[in-house]
Design an enzyme around this catalytic site. Structure first.
Site, PDB file in Angstrom:
ATOM      1  N   LYS A  22       0.831  -1.206   0.000  1.00  0.00           N
ATOM      2  CA  LYS A  22       0.000   0.000   0.000  1.00  0.00           C
ATOM      3  C   LYS A  22       0.868   1.258   0.000  1.00  0.00           C
ATOM      4  O   LYS A  22       0.644   2.183  -0.778  1.00  0.00           O
ATOM      5  CB  LYS A  22      -0.922  -0.014   1.229  1.00  0.00           C
ATOM      6  CG  LYS A  22      -1.962   1.096   1.201  1.00  0.00           C
ATOM      7  CD  LYS A  22      -2.726   1.167   2.506  1.00  0.00           C
ATOM      8  CE  LYS A  22      -3.567  -0.056   2.711  1.00  0.00           C
ATOM      9  NZ  LYS A  22      -4.979   0.205   2.864  1.00  0.00           N
ATOM     10  N   ARG A  91      -3.115   3.001   8.849  1.00  0.00           N
ATOM     11  CA  ARG A  91      -3.507   1.745   8.201  1.00  0.00           C
ATOM     12  C   ARG A  91      -2.311   0.817   8.042  1.00  0.00           C
ATOM     13  O   ARG A  91      -1.213   1.263   7.728  1.00  0.00           O
ATOM     14  CB  ARG A  91      -4.038   2.009   6.786  1.00  0.00           C
ATOM     15  CG  ARG A  91      -5.324   2.756   6.719  1.00  0.00           C
ATOM     16  CD  ARG A  91      -5.598   3.110   5.253  1.00  0.00           C
ATOM     17  NE  ARG A  91      -6.576   4.168   5.157  1.00  0.00           N
ATOM     18  CZ  ARG A  91      -7.885   3.960   5.066  1.00  0.00           C
ATOM     19  NH1 ARG A  91      -8.361   2.737   5.057  1.00  0.00           N
ATOM     20  NH2 ARG A  91      -8.710   4.978   4.991  1.00  0.00           N
ATOM     21  N   GLY A 100      -8.055  -6.915   4.934  1.00  0.00           N
ATOM     22  CA  GLY A 100      -8.865  -6.891   6.148  1.00  0.00           C
ATOM     23  C   GLY A 100      -8.281  -7.678   7.311  1.00  0.00           C
ATOM     24  O   GLY A 100      -8.923  -7.800   8.348  1.00  0.00           O
ATOM     25  N   MET A 102      -5.471  -7.146   9.080  1.00  0.00           N
ATOM     26  CA  MET A 102      -4.806  -6.387  10.148  1.00  0.00           C
ATOM     27  C   MET A 102      -5.628  -5.128  10.460  1.00  0.00           C
ATOM     28  O   MET A 102      -6.716  -4.955   9.944  1.00  0.00           O
ATOM     29  CB  MET A 102      -3.386  -6.050   9.730  1.00  0.00           C
ATOM     30  CG  MET A 102      -2.503  -7.275   9.719  1.00  0.00           C
ATOM     31  SD  MET A 102      -0.827  -6.916   9.247  1.00  0.00           S
ATOM     32  CE  MET A 102      -0.988  -6.497   7.533  1.00  0.00           C
ATOM     33  N   ARG A 335      -3.349  -1.007  -6.403  1.00  0.00           N
ATOM     34  CA  ARG A 335      -2.422  -2.144  -6.456  1.00  0.00           C
ATOM     35  C   ARG A 335      -2.757  -2.962  -7.690  1.00  0.00           C
ATOM     36  O   ARG A 335      -3.841  -2.821  -8.264  1.00  0.00           O
ATOM     37  CB  ARG A 335      -2.555  -3.001  -5.198  1.00  0.00           C
ATOM     38  CG  ARG A 335      -3.890  -3.637  -5.097  1.00  0.00           C
ATOM     39  CD  ARG A 335      -4.106  -4.412  -3.852  1.00  0.00           C
ATOM     40  NE  ARG A 335      -5.525  -4.684  -3.804  1.00  0.00           N
ATOM     41  CZ  ARG A 335      -6.192  -5.036  -2.737  1.00  0.00           C
ATOM     42  NH1 ARG A 335      -5.579  -5.141  -1.590  1.00  0.00           N
ATOM     43  NH2 ARG A 335      -7.469  -5.274  -2.784  1.00  0.00           N
ATOM     44  N   HIS A 451     -15.553  -7.997   1.157  1.00  0.00           N
ATOM     45  CA  HIS A 451     -14.528  -8.842   1.768  1.00  0.00           C
ATOM     46  C   HIS A 451     -14.630 -10.282   1.258  1.00  0.00           C
ATOM     47  O   HIS A 451     -13.647 -10.909   0.875  1.00  0.00           O
ATOM     48  CB  HIS A 451     -14.693  -8.795   3.290  1.00  0.00           C
ATOM     49  CG  HIS A 451     -13.770  -9.721   4.008  1.00  0.00           C
ATOM     50  ND1 HIS A 451     -14.124 -11.012   4.353  1.00  0.00           N
ATOM     51  CD2 HIS A 451     -12.491  -9.566   4.397  1.00  0.00           C
ATOM     52  CE1 HIS A 451     -13.106 -11.591   4.938  1.00  0.00           C
ATOM     53  NE2 HIS A 451     -12.096 -10.737   4.998  1.00  0.00           N
ATOM     54  N   SER A 782      15.838 -41.579 -11.876  1.00  0.00           N
ATOM     55  CA  SER A 782      14.566 -40.859 -11.746  1.00  0.00           C
ATOM     56  C   SER A 782      14.345 -40.647 -10.252  1.00  0.00           C
ATOM     57  O   SER A 782      14.318 -41.604  -9.479  1.00  0.00           O
ATOM     58  CB  SER A 782      13.434 -41.687 -12.344  1.00  0.00           C
ATOM     59  OG  SER A 782      12.214 -41.027 -12.110  1.00  0.00           O
ATOM     60  N   CYS A 850       9.917 -38.418 -10.818  1.00  0.00           N
ATOM     61  CA  CYS A 850       8.584 -38.984 -10.997  1.00  0.00           C
ATOM     62  C   CYS A 850       7.758 -38.965  -9.710  1.00  0.00           C
ATOM     63  O   CYS A 850       6.671 -39.522  -9.660  1.00  0.00           O
ATOM     64  CB  CYS A 850       8.653 -40.389 -11.579  1.00  0.00           C
ATOM     65  SG  CYS A 850       9.478 -41.560 -10.490  1.00  0.00           S
ATOM     66  N   TYR A 870      13.747 -34.121 -17.430  1.00  0.00           N
ATOM     67  CA  TYR A 870      12.283 -34.126 -17.529  1.00  0.00           C
ATOM     68  C   TYR A 870      11.632 -34.192 -16.146  1.00  0.00           C
ATOM     69  O   TYR A 870      12.277 -34.542 -15.154  1.00  0.00           O
ATOM     70  CB  TYR A 870      11.796 -35.313 -18.384  1.00  0.00           C
ATOM     71  CG  TYR A 870      12.029 -36.671 -17.761  1.00  0.00           C
ATOM     72  CD1 TYR A 870      11.096 -37.222 -16.884  1.00  0.00           C
ATOM     73  CD2 TYR A 870      13.179 -37.395 -18.037  1.00  0.00           C
ATOM     74  CE1 TYR A 870      11.306 -38.464 -16.301  1.00  0.00           C
ATOM     75  CE2 TYR A 870      13.399 -38.642 -17.467  1.00  0.00           C
ATOM     76  CZ  TYR A 870      12.462 -39.174 -16.592  1.00  0.00           C
ATOM     77  OH  TYR A 870      12.670 -40.390 -16.010  1.00  0.00           O
TER      78      TYR A 870
HETATM   79  C1  PEP Z   1       8.387 -41.818  -5.199  1.00  0.00           C
HETATM   80  O1  PEP Z   1       8.738 -42.403  -4.193  1.00  0.00           O
HETATM   81  O2  PEP Z   1       8.536 -40.600  -5.378  1.00  0.00           O
HETATM   82  C2  PEP Z   1       7.744 -42.564  -6.296  1.00  0.00           C
HETATM   83  C3  PEP Z   1       7.458 -41.991  -7.432  1.00  0.00           C
HETATM   84  O3  PEP Z   1       7.405 -43.864  -6.036  1.00  0.00           O
HETATM   85  P1  PEP Z   1       6.108 -44.293  -5.197  1.00  0.00           P
HETATM   86  O4  PEP Z   1       5.307 -43.069  -4.943  1.00  0.00           O
HETATM   87  O5  PEP Z   1       5.428 -45.284  -6.028  1.00  0.00           O
HETATM   88  O6  PEP Z   1       6.746 -44.858  -3.976  1.00  0.00           O
END
Ligand code: PEP
Ligand code: MG
Length: 899
Positions: A22, A91, A100, A102, A335, A451, A782, A850, A870
């Site tokens: 503000k 304020r 709102g 604070m 803002r 609000h 992974s 993953c 990835y």
């Molecule tokens: C993990 O452990 O992040 C994973 C992808 O395997 P899971 O969740 O199947 O244990």
């Protein structure tokens, strides 16, 4: 020297860390020459000193005095003077908007003398006493800690005595009495008089605002919005202007575009003869801003000019608060406005078209969570009949839940797993816990800027407000519309996109954005909805920019196909355990119960063709793209019947004198043999593969034969074999040898050369710490960040989130669950280490993730920064990951703080 106070003429918008949002924006407007009532800002740094030490910095009083003197000189009026006194507002204003949450104290400077001066002009007499009444009330509650309900009680009593409908109907004499009674109340409750010294009022008000940073509702709001607890708030001290001086005065709020849909234009609410709080609290119904054109054309034109300038200057949707005091327009706040997900995509696109921002800036201004919200279903109202009520579509989406009438009930029911709709006449910051707990918020009063609307929009809750046909009876826990009554617990459907409320549960239909992704994200045509075109354009840009590839976690051909339509370039995790369930359980049981190698092999042989068929389907769906198949991970007893169930069955048979089914007896013995105290840390993953003969061989053979089948069908199968829960390179080495043996054998048998990369999950700290060695036997890594988080923190992923995470969030151990957003400091370091040591040994090592974090926006940005190849996530999160992977490439220049 550290300074703790800055005049509005000294700062700018880039200083929001120091001056709060503000304060920084007031300074920016002052710099632009817009009409801002003069004032100054006490910095967040001063607040931090107060929060750390319990006292303000020693220099603060002098600095405030100096700035106050300057303000008095410039305005020609002094604080507390008897004639026409200077009045101030105090304020809060933190770096990130906390609407709102604070404190605010208005009319500082009034006392028993100054009020007379203000009341000297006859037509201002009532106004003067009303202002004094408000000050004693606000100061009494906020600064002196008197229960606000006591003031309200006095006010209601006086209204009753004078047959006034509300406080607006009290005259000056009534108000003088009210002030006196309020002052008595303060003395009685606190043992001290309401302070008459305006400087003391100011000093104490500033400290009260500092202290309100740690008010319960402010803490809760921060936790929800992931705002750090140690930022502190700035305090803005500003010359009061009055919107309640008659019909030529008023207050309002305005947006440069519609914050719900993003449509360009001037939107807002105006309340003639009122102060700003009356508009924001929604206690009186405002008129559309358009009406100001008729009521005060000059101010309207001037306002529109300022709005245009602000939007061009900020190059974004701005929201503002303004007051007109006797025909003179004052800008009280601006803002970059909060907006819905749909508006975020829409506005970003429009600003690109208008040449105000680049496409990359537009990309920086949208986010994965918003995109996910756009993919949620909408109501199919075709068979729903007439809505029960209509209101302002304040925050879009579709929600179904049981009606509840107060915050505590909403919290209670939600904790028990029920979906609720919080119904209130209007909401106040005290309703926040209920708004967090509810699926939707429905109010009978207030507009788009009330609000309820602002807060719901900020946190992505569905909201319909100002449904004025509703008569809400909070005490009776019900509302009525005409002759229909809806009691607590009855189901409602709330459509925040259209502003409609239906009785019962209305069925849902896919969102148009979801349909767009389901159709493979093809370029939309002119007939497609605008939001689809907006999304497409930014997705295209994100895809062009991103370096991270996006794959999906999918275990069935259907999921694999969907993932591909959603833009996944392969499968990063195909969990094979789902393939051991259902009908196939009996083969798994047979394998476990097998008396010897022959029986076991027979059971595995039954499983083989079924697994092969699974893999063939998935490889076909992902033809030409990598499919990472993980060997069986969970402990085998998960595939056996429940221990208690079996034990009861056996015991029942024995008790009735019958011999138990021999198979039940065998199974029970096996379950007991395999029972583990900590199955997550037990015989699972690679350990299973090493101790259950034939298991790895069967799975690998199924993969290899599926590859052969696909090659013979003319396909391009790209299976990869992934070994779970490796902690030592030898584990991987042993499994790898077996994998290669089987691949060689299948190649020989079929005459089709089958080569699959073999890699490992990195999901144990030991694996990360020895990644250099493991990489010698791994073609890819992974990161299984679910298990890696579990084992790095020592948190059981199945228990802790419900058990004690709420307390950890509350106490600030972390501000988001590490299972949701990757813990960069701990787990993240292990990831970084493993990437660098793995690549040192094997530069071509492919590295991905993953765990669930692969679809979390902030974690995706981290994975980009540590150079993964990835991320892999559930099919529905693939678009989110693509968008965030694109955003991750943008430099700070394009990125804006959109909180
Ligand atoms: C993990 O452990 O992040 C994973 C992808 O395997 P899971 O969740 O199947 O244990
Ligand atoms: Mg795992």
């Amino acid at each position: 020297m550290v300074r703790y106070v800055y005049d509005f003429s000294e700062g700018g918008r880039e200083q929001s860390g120091l001056l709060g949002g503000k304060g920084a924006n007031l300074a920016e407007m002052a710099r632009m020459g817009l009409p801002v009532p003069p004032g100054f800002t006490v910095t967040t740094e001063a607040c931090r000193v107060f929060l750390e030490t319990g006292a303000p910095p020693p220099e603060l009083d002098d600095e405030i005095a100096e700035h106050l003197e300057r303000l008095e000189r410039a305005s020609g009026r002094r604080l507390g003077q008897v004639d026409d006194p200077l009045l101030l507002s105090v304020r809060s204003g933190a770096r990130f908007s906390m609407p709102g949450m604070m404190e605010t104290i208005l009319d500082i400077g009034l006392n028993d003398y100054a009020v007379m001066g203000l009341a000297k002009v006859p037509e201002r007499e009532r106004f003067a006493w009303d202002s004094y009444r408000r000050l004693v009330q606000m100061f009494g509650t906020t600064v002196m800690g008197v229960d606000g309900a006591l003031f309200e009680g006095v006010l209601r009593r006086i209204e009753r005595q004078h047959h006034a409908a509300d406080d607006a109907h009290l005259d000056a004499v009534d108000l003088i009495r009210t002030v006196e009674t309020f002052k008595d109340l303060v003395r009685e409750r606190t043992g001290e008089d309401f302070p008459q010294d305006p400087h003391e009022q100011l000093r104490r008000a500033v400290l009260a605002v500092f202290g309100s940073w740690n008010a319960e509702r402010a803490r809760l709001y921060r936790r929800r919005e992931h705002i750090p607890d140690d930022l502190g708030t700035a305090v803005n001290i500003q010359t009061m202007v009055f919107g309640n001086l008659g019909s030529d005065s008023g207050s309002g709020v305005a947006f440069t575009r519609d914050p719900a849909t993003g449509r360009p234009g001037v939107y807002g609410d105006y309340l003639p003869n009122a102060q700003g709080e009356d508009v924001v609290s929604g206690t009186r119904d405002a008129v559309p801003l358009e009406d100001l054109r008729r009521l005060d054309p000059e101010s309207y034109e001037e306002l529109c000019g300022h709005l245009r300038r602000l939007e061009e200057h900020y190059r974004d949707l701005c929201d503002i608060e303004f007051t007109i005091e006797r025909g003179r327009l004052w800008m009280l706040q601006t803002r970059v406005g909060k907006r819905t997900a749909q508006a975020a995509f829409g506005i970003a696109g429009q600003l690109v078209d208008e040449g105000l921002i680049s496409l990359d800036e537009a990309l920086a201004r949208v986010g994965g969570e918003g995109l996910a919200r756009l993919m949620f279903p909408r109501f199919d109202t075709s068979g729903a009949g007439e809505p029960l009520a209509r209101g302002v579509p304040a925050s879009p989406g579709a929600a179904v839940g049981a009606a509840v009438f107060d915050s505590a009930e909403a919290v209670r029911r939600a904790a028990a797993g029920e979906r609720v709709v919080l119904v209130r006449p209007e909401t106040t910051p005290d309703d926040l816990p209920g708004m967090v707990a509810a699926q939707a918020v429905l109010t009978s009063r207030g507009g788009k800027t009330s609000h309820a609307a602002v807060v719901a929009r900020g946190m992505g809750r569905v909201c319909v407000c100002g449904a004025d046909a509703l008569s809400v009876d909070v005490q009776g826990r019900r509302f009525t519309v005409g002759d229909v009554t809806v009691a607590e617990g009855e189901t409602l459907s709330v459509d925040g996109s259209e502003g409609l409320v239906f009785p019962g549960a209305v069925p849902l239909v896919d969102s148009v954005v979801m349909r767009y992704f389901e159709n493979g994200g093809r370029r939309p045509g002119p007939d497609d909805e605008q939001v689809v075109r907006d999304v497409h354009r930014l997705m295209e840009r994100a895809d062009a920019l991103r370096r991270l590839e996006v794959r999906a976690n999918a275990d069935t051909p259907e999921d694999a196909e969907r993932a591909r339509r959603f833009g996944a370039r392969g499968i990063g995790l195909c969990r094979t355990e789902h393939m051991f369930l259902g009908e196939r359980r009996r083969y798994v049981e047979a394998m476990i119960l097998a008396g010897g190698a022959e029986e076991r092999e027979a059971a595995l042989a039954e499983l083989l063709p079924l697994q092969r068929a699974d893999f063939t389907g998935i490889l076909a769906a992902m033809d030409g793209l990598p499919v990472t198949i993980r060997l069986l991970d969970p402990p085998l007893h998960e595939f056996l019947p429940d221990h208690t169930e079996l034990a009861v069955r056996v015991a029942r048979a024995e008790a009735s004198g019958r011999a138990p089914d021999p198979r039940d007896g065998e199974l029970l013995a096996a379950v007991e043999r395999m029972r583990e105290q900590n199955p997550m840390l037990g015989l699972r993953g690679v350990r299973l593969g090493l101790v259950v003969p034939g298991l790895v061989a069967m799975q690998v053979r199924a993969v290899a034969e599926a590859v052969v089948e696909r090659v013979r069908a003319g396909g391009d199968p790209r299976a990869q074999i992934m070994v779970p829960l490796v902690g030592a390179v030898t584990e991987l080495h042993l499994v790898r040898e077996e994998v290669e043996r089987v691949l060689a054998r299948v190649s020989e048998e079929t005459g089709v050369r089958v080569e699959c990369p073999v890699g490992t999950m990195i999901e144990l700290p030991r694996a990360a710490l020895t990644a250099g060695r493991i990489a010698r036997d791994a073609d890819f890594f992974s990161f299984g960040t679910n298990d890696l988080t579990q084992t790095t923190w020592g948190f059981s992923r199945d228990d802790v989130e419900a058990e004690f995470f709420p307390a950890y969030l509350e106490r600030g151990v972390f501000d988001v669950s590490p299972f949701e957003t990757l813990d960069r400091e701990g787990v993240g370091r292990l990831v970084e280490l493993a990437v660098s040591e793995g690549r040192e040994v094997r530069p071509e090592l492919e590295v991905g993730v993953c765990g669930e974090h692969g679809g979390d926006p902030e974690s995706v940005r981290f994975f980009h920064s540590v150079d993964l190849d990835y991320v892999s996530c559930s099919p529905f999160r693939v678009p989110v990951a693509r968008l965030e992977a694109g955003r991750a490439t943008l430099s700070g220049a394009e990125a804006t703080d959109t909180r």
